[in-house]
Design a protein around this motif. Structure first.
Motif, PDB file in Angstrom:
ATOM      1  N   ILE A 196      21.538  20.146 -24.535  1.00  0.00           N
ATOM      2  CA  ILE A 196      20.183  19.754 -24.927  1.00  0.00           C
ATOM      3  C   ILE A 196      19.269  19.897 -23.718  1.00  0.00           C
ATOM      4  O   ILE A 196      19.676  19.681 -22.573  1.00  0.00           O
ATOM      5  CB  ILE A 196      20.163  18.309 -25.501  1.00  0.00           C
ATOM      6  N   SER A 249      12.546  17.777 -26.187  1.00  0.00           N
ATOM      7  CA  SER A 249      13.856  18.356 -25.916  1.00  0.00           C
ATOM      8  C   SER A 249      14.457  18.843 -27.230  1.00  0.00           C
ATOM      9  O   SER A 249      14.256  18.239 -28.283  1.00  0.00           O
ATOM     10  CB  SER A 249      14.775  17.327 -25.257  1.00  0.00           C
ATOM     11  N   CYS A 305      23.315  18.790 -32.472  1.00  0.00           N
ATOM     12  CA  CYS A 305      24.189  17.637 -32.632  1.00  0.00           C
ATOM     13  C   CYS A 305      25.614  18.065 -32.285  1.00  0.00           C
ATOM     14  O   CYS A 305      26.096  19.080 -32.792  1.00  0.00           O
ATOM     15  CB  CYS A 305      24.120  17.146 -34.083  1.00  0.00           C
ATOM     16  N   ILE A 326      18.504  19.460 -33.147  1.00  0.00           N
ATOM     17  CA  ILE A 326      17.926  18.157 -32.803  1.00  0.00           C
ATOM     18  C   ILE A 326      16.641  18.401 -32.047  1.00  0.00           C
ATOM     19  O   ILE A 326      16.565  19.322 -31.243  1.00  0.00           O
ATOM     20  CB  ILE A 326      18.871  17.364 -31.869  1.00  0.00           C
ATOM     21  N   ARG A 346      13.772  15.972 -29.948  1.00  0.00           N
ATOM     22  CA  ARG A 346      13.453  14.617 -29.504  1.00  0.00           C
ATOM     23  C   ARG A 346      12.298  14.633 -28.519  1.00  0.00           C
ATOM     24  O   ARG A 346      12.275  15.461 -27.618  1.00  0.00           O
ATOM     25  CB  ARG A 346      14.645  14.010 -28.775  1.00  0.00           C
ATOM     26  N   LEU A 351      18.435  12.685 -20.740  1.00  0.00           N
ATOM     27  CA  LEU A 351      18.991  13.333 -21.924  1.00  0.00           C
ATOM     28  C   LEU A 351      20.348  12.729 -22.262  1.00  0.00           C
ATOM     29  O   LEU A 351      21.104  12.361 -21.374  1.00  0.00           O
ATOM     30  CB  LEU A 351      19.145  14.833 -21.675  1.00  0.00           C
ATOM     31  N   PRO A 352      20.654  12.648 -23.571  1.00  0.00           N
ATOM     32  CA  PRO A 352      21.969  12.120 -23.932  1.00  0.00           C
ATOM     33  C   PRO A 352      23.068  13.097 -23.516  1.00  0.00           C
ATOM     34  O   PRO A 352      22.890  14.311 -23.586  1.00  0.00           O
ATOM     35  CB  PRO A 352      21.889  11.985 -25.454  1.00  0.00           C
ATOM     36  N   PRO A 385      24.513  14.536 -27.417  1.00  0.00           N
ATOM     37  CA  PRO A 385      23.447  14.320 -28.393  1.00  0.00           C
ATOM     38  C   PRO A 385      23.960  14.363 -29.825  1.00  0.00           C
ATOM     39  O   PRO A 385      24.795  15.202 -30.169  1.00  0.00           O
ATOM     40  CB  PRO A 385      22.491  15.489 -28.124  1.00  0.00           C
TER      41      PRO A 385
END
Ligand SMILES: [Zn+2]
Ligand SMILES: [Zn+2]
Length: 191
Positions: A42, A73, A77, A84, A86, A136-137, A140
């Motif tokens: 991501i 971003s 997934c 995704i 975000r 950022l995750p 994600p």
């Protein structure tokens, strides 16, 4: 000589602060995201807008840059591979010291991660990159309870009928069983 390109939108000029502690200037601009702003799963797409809202403040040791960056971003997934998107707002804060002037809490200049002003220019790109990557995750997901994909057929479980499942025969075994029964039939016919 400076190694920084003053034409880069992420390189800010601090000259008008005049190195007078307490002098302040705000910088609000929308820049195009540099390449590789994010992780492999991501990130902020290159060229997409990044809104900077920064404050440049002259302090004793140098120039303190603080504020926020806002961007979108995009990624996938990790469970169901759906796209995704975000909104991302990150806080930036970094002290850029005047060359040869170490901050008071580090009189010997032993901190090796200090950033220095380069010909009165500051490059906020590395700081932006660090802040974005941190925000950022790591994994994600489209939603926290995304059920992902069926391990057997790859169907999106969020779209599948409730209780979607397969008889627990491994497809490889099923193929072998099919071959075995074919052979059995052939042998029976011959015998
Ligand atoms: Zn998902
Ligand atoms: Zn399935």
């Amino acid at each position: 000589m400076t190694t920084l390109d003053h034409r880069s939108p992420l390189v800010l000029d601090t000259r008008e602060l005049g190195r007078r502690p307490g002098t302040m200037r705000t910088v609000r601009r929308t820049v195009e995201a540099p390449a590789d702003l994010g992780t492999v799963v991501i990130g902020v797409a290159e060229g997409s807008p990044v809104e900077l809202d920064l404050r440049l403040e002259a302090v004793m040791e140098g120039v303190l840059v603080s504020g926020t960056a806002r961007a979108t971003s995009t990624g996938e997934c990790v469970r169901c591979l759906d796209p995704i998107e975000r909104e991302l707002v990150v806080d930036l804060q970094e002290l850029y010291t005047y060359p040869g002037r170490a901050p008071e809490d580090d009189p010997d200049g032993t901190q090796d991660d200090l950033r220095e002003l380069d010909d009165d220019l500051v490059d906020v790109e590395p700081v932006l990159r660090d802040a974005v990557v941190l925000a950022l995750p790591f994994q994600p997901v489209c939603s926290p309870d995304c059920p992902g994909l069926c391990a057997d057929c790859g169907a999106r479980l969020a779209d599948a009928e409730p209780g979607h499942h397969h008889d627990s025969v491994d497809p490889r075994w099923a193929a072998l069983q099919g071959m075995a029964s074919d052979r059995g039939r052939t042998e029976n016919q011959e015998g």
